[in-house]
Design a protein around this motif. Structure first.
Motif, PDB file in Angstrom:
ATOM      1  N   GLY A 213       0.448  -1.307  -0.260  1.00 49.10           N
ATOM      2  CA  GLY A 213      -0.131  -0.038   0.452  1.00 49.10           C
ATOM      3  C   GLY A 213       0.460   1.491   0.535  1.00 49.10           C
ATOM      4  N   TYR A 214       1.939   1.046   0.225  1.00 46.51           N
ATOM      5  CA  TYR A 214       3.397   1.793  -0.202  1.00 46.51           C
ATOM      6  C   TYR A 214       4.189   1.716  -1.001  1.00 46.51           C
ATOM      7  CZ  TYR A 214       1.328   3.494   4.511  1.00 46.51           C
ATOM      8  OH  TYR A 214      -0.110   3.705   5.552  1.00 46.51           O
ATOM      9  N   VAL A 215       4.816   2.973  -1.783  1.00 45.95           N
ATOM     10  CA  VAL A 215       5.631   3.423  -2.412  1.00 45.95           C
ATOM     11  C   VAL A 215       6.559   4.101  -2.580  1.00 45.95           C
ATOM     12  CG1 VAL A 215       4.460   2.666  -4.412  1.00 45.95           C
ATOM     13  CG2 VAL A 215       4.534   5.084  -4.052  1.00 45.95           C
ATOM     14  N   LEU A 216       8.116   3.606  -2.748  1.00 49.14           N
ATOM     15  CA  LEU A 216       8.887   5.170  -2.103  1.00 49.14           C
ATOM     16  C   LEU A 216       8.930   6.057  -3.127  1.00 49.14           C
ATOM     17  CD1 LEU A 216      11.966   4.351  -0.288  1.00 49.14           C
ATOM     18  CD2 LEU A 216      13.128   3.902  -1.497  1.00 49.14           C
ATOM     19  N   GLY A 217       8.711   7.196  -2.393  1.00 46.68           N
ATOM     20  CA  GLY A 217       9.001   8.753  -2.993  1.00 46.68           C
ATOM     21  C   GLY A 217       9.661   9.346  -2.504  1.00 46.68           C
ATOM     22  N   THR A 218       8.799  11.202  -2.839  1.00 46.36           N
ATOM     23  CA  THR A 218       9.763  12.223  -1.962  1.00 46.36           C
ATOM     24  C   THR A 218       8.279  12.738  -1.407  1.00 46.36           C
ATOM     25  OG1 THR A 218       9.205  13.643  -4.054  1.00 46.36           O
ATOM     26  CG2 THR A 218      11.657  11.995  -3.807  1.00 46.36           C
ATOM     27  N   LEU A 219       8.358  13.491   0.084  1.00 46.80           N
ATOM     28  CA  LEU A 219       7.442  13.585   0.189  1.00 46.80           C
ATOM     29  C   LEU A 219       7.992  15.141   1.232  1.00 46.80           C
ATOM     30  CD1 LEU A 219       3.933  14.333   0.962  1.00 46.80           C
ATOM     31  CD2 LEU A 219       4.681  12.545   2.975  1.00 46.80           C
ATOM     32  N   GLN A 220       7.296  16.219   0.407  1.00 42.11           N
ATOM     33  CA  GLN A 220       8.417  17.124   2.157  1.00 42.11           C
ATOM     34  C   GLN A 220       9.694  17.155   1.449  1.00 42.11           C
ATOM     35  OE1 GLN A 220       6.631  17.729   5.519  1.00 42.11           O
ATOM     36  NE2 GLN A 220       3.688  18.539   4.382  1.00 42.11           N
ATOM     37  N   ASP A 221      10.580  17.639   0.666  1.00 42.79           N
ATOM     38  CA  ASP A 221      11.629  16.854   0.412  1.00 42.79           C
ATOM     39  C   ASP A 221      11.989  16.632   1.297  1.00 42.79           C
ATOM     40  OD1 ASP A 221      11.443  19.275  -1.826  1.00 42.79           O
ATOM     41  OD2 ASP A 221      11.830  20.816  -0.017  1.00 42.79           O
ATOM     42  N   ALA A 222      11.463  15.069   1.527  1.00 40.42           N
ATOM     43  CA  ALA A 222      12.562  13.637   2.504  1.00 40.42           C
ATOM     44  C   ALA A 222      12.093  12.613   1.254  1.00 40.42           C
ATOM     45  CB  ALA A 222      11.951  14.328   3.578  1.00 40.42           C
ATOM     46  N   ILE A 223      13.248  11.540   1.073  1.00 43.40           N
ATOM     47  CA  ILE A 223      12.773  10.349   0.580  1.00 43.40           C
ATOM     48  C   ILE A 223      12.140   9.537   1.846  1.00 43.40           C
ATOM     49  CG2 ILE A 223      13.820   7.861  -0.507  1.00 43.40           C
ATOM     50  CD1 ILE A 223      15.604  10.499  -1.159  1.00 43.40           C
ATOM     51  N   THR A 224      10.633   8.473   1.294  1.00 46.24           N
ATOM     52  CA  THR A 224      10.356   8.207   2.473  1.00 46.24           C
ATOM     53  C   THR A 224       9.070   7.040   1.428  1.00 46.24           C
ATOM     54  OG1 THR A 224       8.605   8.292   4.539  1.00 46.24           O
ATOM     55  CG2 THR A 224       8.234   9.650   2.730  1.00 46.24           C
ATOM     56  N   CYS A 225       8.811   6.236   2.659  1.00 51.84           N
ATOM     57  CA  CYS A 225       7.641   5.489   1.623  1.00 51.84           C
ATOM     58  C   CYS A 225       5.607   6.407   1.939  1.00 51.84           C
ATOM     59  CB  CYS A 225       7.469   4.309   2.776  1.00 51.84           C
ATOM     60  SG  CYS A 225       8.479   2.974   1.775  1.00 51.84           S
ATOM     61  N   ARG A 226       5.248   6.914   0.467  1.00 47.30           N
ATOM     62  CA  ARG A 226       4.376   7.572   1.087  1.00 47.30           C
ATOM     63  C   ARG A 226       2.871   6.152   0.426  1.00 47.30           C
ATOM     64  NH1 ARG A 226       3.353   8.989  -4.293  1.00 47.30           N
ATOM     65  NH2 ARG A 226       5.236   9.171  -6.046  1.00 47.30           N
ATOM     66  N   ASP A 227       2.152   6.986   0.010  1.00 47.53           N
ATOM     67  CA  ASP A 227       1.011   6.441   0.353  1.00 47.53           C
ATOM     68  C   ASP A 227       0.599   5.920  -1.032  1.00 47.53           C
ATOM     69  OD1 ASP A 227      -1.924   5.215   0.598  1.00 47.53           O
ATOM     70  OD2 ASP A 227      -2.013   6.841  -0.441  1.00 47.53           O
ATOM     71  N   LYS A 228       0.545   4.681  -1.652  1.00 46.30           N
ATOM     72  CA  LYS A 228       0.470   4.540  -2.919  1.00 46.30           C
ATOM     73  C   LYS A 228      -1.570   4.152  -3.222  1.00 46.30           C
ATOM     74  CE  LYS A 228       0.870  -0.164  -5.852  1.00 46.30           C
ATOM     75  NZ  LYS A 228       1.101  -1.372  -6.272  1.00 46.30           N
TER      76      LYS A 228
END
Length: 291
Positions: A213-228
């Motif tokens: 349910g999550y994918v690796l990406g950028t969120l608020q200039d940080a590399i994290t697992c965000r919602d897919k």
């Protein structure tokens, strides 16, 4: 002869006039009028197409908490999405979806001074007989006179002058004081994986992978697992007569108006339910029947 001279001069004047028509406008036009500059260009972040009257994301991007995030239809397995269907791989991985391992031991410039073993997303260095691995984990130095210890990787001299077997980082000395065993960082709290990531142990190290349910990406200039967003990518099992609703880490299915069911299977409402619907409700009633 005079006529020929007159014609040559007349033709030369025409060439001069035509040349000035192309050159003079370029000289006369000020530089500030040649190129149009966007006063808001410096304020725009990647993926933003317009700031006024309200911020709007470009095609292939979506608005997440006021930040335009790229959309990758196929997840970047060992990397993060940096643009529409474009992945940036972590060190040790390659490929369009970052799902291929880089064989560092097969590169023209080998990372190890002697022996190299490729691992998933990384590599390990070993030394030939008579040498031991240095503290950098790559170089090999002349082995100490500790062959009698029969160490697996190498040995070191203790402060009291005694010699003991040594293990590389990520490994620990086994009870036989000769061989080295892997440290499972995922069993304890020595890993740095976040709540949306799962820890996967590797030989001498570990990697963090995004949970379902999550994918690796950028969120608020940080590399994290965000919602897919399964609804956006079409990676869901909703019925054709249902709407997909994205949720944090998952999704739900809602039957359209005039249809009933659990969202994964929807059938048209009628006074008399079809046999399949009656059987479904019968099974559902048995599951929630009080004991």
């Amino acid at each position: 002869m005079m006529f020929k001279s007159y014609m040559k001069g007349h033709i030369y004047q025409h060439f001069v006039i035509i040349g000035l028509l192309f050159v003079v406008p370029d000289i006369a036009v000020p530089n500030r009028l040649k190129t149009k500059t966007d006063p808001l260009a410096k304020q725009r972040k990647p993926g933003v197409c317009a700031l006024e009257p309200s911020m709007s994301c470009c095609y292939g991007w979506r608005n997440i908490n006021g930040v335009c995030q790229p959309i990758c239809k196929r997840p970047c397995e060992n990397g993060f999405c940096v643009g529409p269907d474009r992945c940036s791989c972590m060190e040790g991985y390659k490929g369009k979806d970052c799902n291929a391992d880089v064989n560092e031991c097969g590169l023209p410039i080998r990372p190890c001074s002697q022996r190299c073993m490729n691992t998933l997303g990384s590599y390990r260095c070993f030394c030939n007989h008579g040498y031991t691995l240095d503290t950098d984990g790559k170089s090999c130095i002349k082995k100490l006179n500790c062959t009698s210890l029969r160490c697996q990787f190498g040995c070191q001299i203790e402060r009291d002058g005694e010699m003991s077997c040594l293990c590389p980082p990520g490994l620990y000395l086994a009870p036989d004081n000769r061989t080295c065993k892997d440290i499972n960082e995922c069993d304890g709290h020595s890993h740095t994986c976040t709540e949306h990531q799962s820890c996967r142990n590797t030989f001498g190290s570990f990697i963090c992978v995004c949970k379902d349910g999550y994918v690796l990406g950028t969120l608020q200039d940080a590399i994290t697992c965000r919602d897919k967003d399964e609804c956006l990518t079409g990676n869901h099992r909703c019925s054709h007569q249902a709407s997909c609703v994205n949720t944090e880490g998952s999704y739900t299915c809602q039957c359209e108006k005039g249809y009933t069911g659990d969202g994964f299977r929807c059938w048209k409402r009628s006074n008399r339910l079809p046999w399949a619907a009656m059987y479904f409700q019968y099974k559902r009633a048995k599951q929630i029947r009080p004991v």
